[in-house]
Write an enzyme that holds these catalytic residues in place. Sequence first.
Site, PDB file in Angstrom:
ATOM      1  N   GLU A 210      20.394  17.319  13.187  1.00 38.78           N
ATOM      2  CA  GLU A 210      21.825  17.263  12.848  1.00 38.78           C
ATOM      3  C   GLU A 210      21.931  16.385  11.611  1.00 38.78           C
ATOM      4  O   GLU A 210      21.853  15.157  11.704  1.00 38.78           O
ATOM      5  CB  GLU A 210      22.623  16.657  14.022  1.00 38.78           C
ATOM      6  CG  GLU A 210      22.633  17.520  15.270  1.00 38.78           C
ATOM      7  CD  GLU A 210      23.584  18.705  15.152  1.00 38.78           C
ATOM      8  OE1 GLU A 210      24.542  18.643  14.354  1.00 38.78           O
ATOM      9  OE2 GLU A 210      23.367  19.706  15.854  1.00 38.78           O
ATOM     10  N   CYS A 244      29.832  12.315   9.048  1.00 43.03           N
ATOM     11  CA  CYS A 244      28.986  13.400   8.522  1.00 43.03           C
ATOM     12  C   CYS A 244      29.820  14.596   8.088  1.00 43.03           C
ATOM     13  O   CYS A 244      29.435  15.313   7.170  1.00 43.03           O
ATOM     14  CB  CYS A 244      27.969  13.820   9.572  1.00 43.03           C
ATOM     15  SG  CYS A 244      28.722  14.313  11.125  1.00 43.03           S
TER      16      CYS A 244
HETATM   17  P1  NAD Z   1      19.153   7.832   8.621  1.00 37.94           P
HETATM   18  O1  NAD Z   1      18.519   9.142   8.419  1.00 37.94           O
HETATM   19  O2  NAD Z   1      18.858   6.753   7.642  1.00 37.94           O
HETATM   20  O3  NAD Z   1      18.780   7.228  10.068  1.00 37.94           O
HETATM   21  C1  NAD Z   1      18.965   7.935  11.280  1.00 37.94           C
HETATM   22  C2  NAD Z   1      17.980   7.428  12.337  1.00 37.94           C
HETATM   23  O4  NAD Z   1      16.653   7.666  11.874  1.00 37.94           O
HETATM   24  C3  NAD Z   1      18.058   5.934  12.620  1.00 37.94           C
HETATM   25  O5  NAD Z   1      17.891   5.740  14.020  1.00 37.94           O
HETATM   26  C4  NAD Z   1      16.900   5.344  11.866  1.00 37.94           C
HETATM   27  O6  NAD Z   1      16.351   4.214  12.524  1.00 37.94           O
HETATM   28  C5  NAD Z   1      15.897   6.476  11.887  1.00 37.94           C
HETATM   29  N1  NAD Z   1      15.048   6.489  10.701  1.00 37.94           N
HETATM   30  C6  NAD Z   1      15.383   6.144   9.442  1.00 37.94           C
HETATM   31  N2  NAD Z   1      14.318   6.308   8.597  1.00 37.94           N
HETATM   32  C7  NAD Z   1      13.307   6.773   9.368  1.00 37.94           C
HETATM   33  C8  NAD Z   1      11.963   7.151   9.094  1.00 37.94           C
HETATM   34  N3  NAD Z   1      11.436   7.061   7.869  1.00 37.94           N
HETATM   35  N4  NAD Z   1      11.203   7.589  10.117  1.00 37.94           N
HETATM   36  C9  NAD Z   1      11.722   7.684  11.356  1.00 37.94           C
HETATM   37  N5  NAD Z   1      12.983   7.337  11.679  1.00 37.94           N
HETATM   38  C10 NAD Z   1      13.770   6.899  10.692  1.00 37.94           C
HETATM   39  O7  NAD Z   1      20.709   8.135   8.700  1.00 37.94           O
HETATM   40  P2  NAD Z   1      21.901   7.115   8.795  1.00 37.94           P
HETATM   41  O8  NAD Z   1      22.031   6.375   7.512  1.00 37.94           O
HETATM   42  O9  NAD Z   1      21.795   6.338  10.058  1.00 37.94           O
HETATM   43  O10 NAD Z   1      23.143   8.119   8.962  1.00 37.94           O
HETATM   44  C11 NAD Z   1      23.781   8.687   7.880  1.00 37.94           C
HETATM   45  C12 NAD Z   1      23.378  10.127   7.677  1.00 37.94           C
HETATM   46  O11 NAD Z   1      23.441  10.830   8.892  1.00 37.94           O
HETATM   47  C13 NAD Z   1      24.299  10.874   6.734  1.00 37.94           C
HETATM   48  O12 NAD Z   1      23.534  11.713   5.912  1.00 37.94           O
HETATM   49  C14 NAD Z   1      25.168  11.714   7.664  1.00 37.94           C
HETATM   50  O13 NAD Z   1      25.700  12.864   7.072  1.00 37.94           O
HETATM   51  C15 NAD Z   1      24.204  12.020   8.737  1.00 37.94           C
HETATM   52  N6  NAD Z   1      24.906  12.298   9.976  1.00 37.94           N
HETATM   53  C16 NAD Z   1      24.886  13.558  10.487  1.00 37.94           C
HETATM   54  C17 NAD Z   1      25.600  13.838  11.646  1.00 37.94           C
HETATM   55  C18 NAD Z   1      25.616  15.187  12.258  1.00 37.94           C
HETATM   56  O14 NAD Z   1      26.068  15.282  13.390  1.00 37.94           O
HETATM   57  N7  NAD Z   1      25.162  16.231  11.601  1.00 37.94           N
HETATM   58  C19 NAD Z   1      26.308  12.820  12.275  1.00 37.94           C
HETATM   59  C20 NAD Z   1      26.292  11.560  11.716  1.00 37.94           C
HETATM   60  C21 NAD Z   1      25.581  11.301  10.578  1.00 37.94           C
END
Ligand code: NAD
Length: 458
Positions: A210, A244
Site C-alpha cells: 500500500e 496517502c
Molecule cells: P516509509 O516507507 O518511510 O516507512 C514505512 C515503514 O517501513 C516504517 O515502519 C519504517 O520503519 C519501515 N521502513 C522504512 N525504511 C525501511 C527499509 N529500508 N527497510 C525496511 N523497512 C523500512 O513510509 P512513511 O514515511 O512512514 O509513510 C509515508 C509514505 O507512506 C507516503 O509515501 C504515503 O503515501 C505512504 N502511505 C501509503 C498509504 C496507503 O494506504 N497506500 C497510507 C499511508 C501512507
Amino acid sequence: MNSYSTLLENQRTWFKSGATRTASFRTRQLKILYEAIHQYEDRLYAALNEDLNKAAQEAYNTEIGPALSEIGYQRKHLKAWMEPKSVPGMLFSFPSSAKVYAEPYGSVLVLAPWNYPFWLSFVPLAGAMAAGNCVVIKPSELAPATATVMQQLIAEFFDPAYITVVTGDVSVSEKLLELQFDYIFFTGSTPVGSIIAQSAAKKLIPYTLELGGKSPGIVDKDVDVKLAALRLLWGKTINSGQTCVAPDFLFVHSSIADRLLSAMEQVLKQFYPDGALNYPGYPRIISERHYQRLQRLLGSGGKVLLGGKCIDDKRLMEPTVIGEVDWNDAVMKEEIFGPLLPIIRYDDLSEVINQLNAQPKPLALYIFSSNRKTQQRIIREVPFGGGLINDTIEHLGNHYLPFGGIGGSGQGAYHGKYSFETFSHRKGVMKKGTWIDLRFRYPPFNKFNFRLAKFFLK
Ligand code: NAD
C-alpha cells in the site's frame, strides 16, 4: 536465532494448534480487540496528539472510528466469508464437484507508516485476524508514542504467540524481513515498497504493498465551486496533508479558477478563524527531515496564492495553495505529503488526461464535476488506485470498495471483504466421483478416444 525468530517460531507452533481455525474464535478475538480499543481510547488520543498534534476529534474521525467500524464489519461477516464456496465441476472431469477453501496464511508481518499510525496498523490487523492469521505489527518509529500505546494494548489482551507489536527503527524492520513470514503487508513509501518487494521475492513470500504517489484532483467547470473548495480543503488539511490519499495537486478549469481560489480562502477562514498556525488541533509535520523537505518544495517554484506561513520550531505549516507551477518544479516531481496544494489551470480535458497518463499511476484521483460524461471519461481513460467523484478521501471508509494502488502506488487491496481475501489463501479442491470413470484420457490413444476428448474439451 535472534528474539524475533523465536517470536515467529512461537507463532508457528501456536498457529499449528489450529486455534484460529474456527469462526467463533476469530469473532471473539475481534470483539476483544474492539473493546480493548475503547479502553485505550484516551491513551490513544494522547499518543496521537503527542506524535502529530492531532485533535481528539480528528483522531477519532480518521483513525479510531474507521478502525472500529472495520473491526465490527469483519466480525459480522467473517463466518460467511469462511464458508467453503462451491463452484461448478467441469464436463471433462465428470463426475466431480469443486470447492474453494479460504485458508489463513499463518503469520503475517504488518509494516506500518507514521501518518495514521493506529489506523494503518489496526485495519490490516482486523483483516488478518478475520482470516485466521497470527500477526506481528511493526509500527513506524516516527510515531513512537502511538507505537508504545498499541504495543501495550496488544500485550494486555493478546498472547504474543497470536498477536504482538514490535517497536524500533528501520533495523528492526530489516531483521523482521530476514524471517520467513507467511505474508507481508506493507504500507509506506514507494521506494521502501520496492525494497520490501525485493526482500519478499527472495523468499517467495506473498505480499501487499500500500504505497503513495501524487493523487490528483480535477475541478471541472460544471461544479459547485464552494462545495468543491470545502471538500478539497478538508481532504488536504486533515493531518496537515500527511495523508496517502490527500489531493496532491489540482487541475482546475480556467473559467472557475479565480472563484475556486476565493472560495478556498473563505473555507480556510471558516476552518481556522485565527489562522491554522494558531489552531490548537492543527497537525504538525512529523519530523524535521519532512519539514525541511516541505520547505524545499515550497521554495521550488510557482507563486504562493494562499497561506505560506510557517512556525519552524513547532514544525507547523499553513495550508498553502501554489499557482503557476509546471512539471519541472520539485513540488510537481515528488509526492508532497504535506499542506501544499499546487494548482494547474486547464482549458482542455484531453490535455489533462494526457499529462496524467504521462505520470506514474496514482493511488487516488478526485473528479469534481457534475457532468456525467466528464466523470466517465476520466474514469475510463486514466488509471488510478481508487477515487471519488465530488469529494475527497471518503472512499476509504466504504467497506464495499477495495482500497489499494496500481503500479507505483501499490499492489493488492484491502478493506471489508477484500481484506479477508488478501489475508486468505484460496485453496481450490476438486472431488471426483468413483461410480464411473471416463477412460478416454488414458492410453492407449485411439481415434474414438480422441473424438471424445475433442467433444469434452473445447
Ligand atoms: P516509509 O516507507 O518511510 O516507512 C514505512 C515503514 O517501513 C516504517 O515502519 C519504517 O520503519 C519501515 N521502513 C522504512 N525504511 C525501511 C527499509 N529500508 N527497510 C525496511 N523497512 C523500512 O513510509 P512513511 O514515511 O512512514 O509513510 C509515508 C509514505 O507512506 C507516503 O509515501 C504515503 O503515501 C505512504 N502511505 C501509503 C498509504 C496507503 O494506504 N497506500 C497510507 C499511508 C501512507
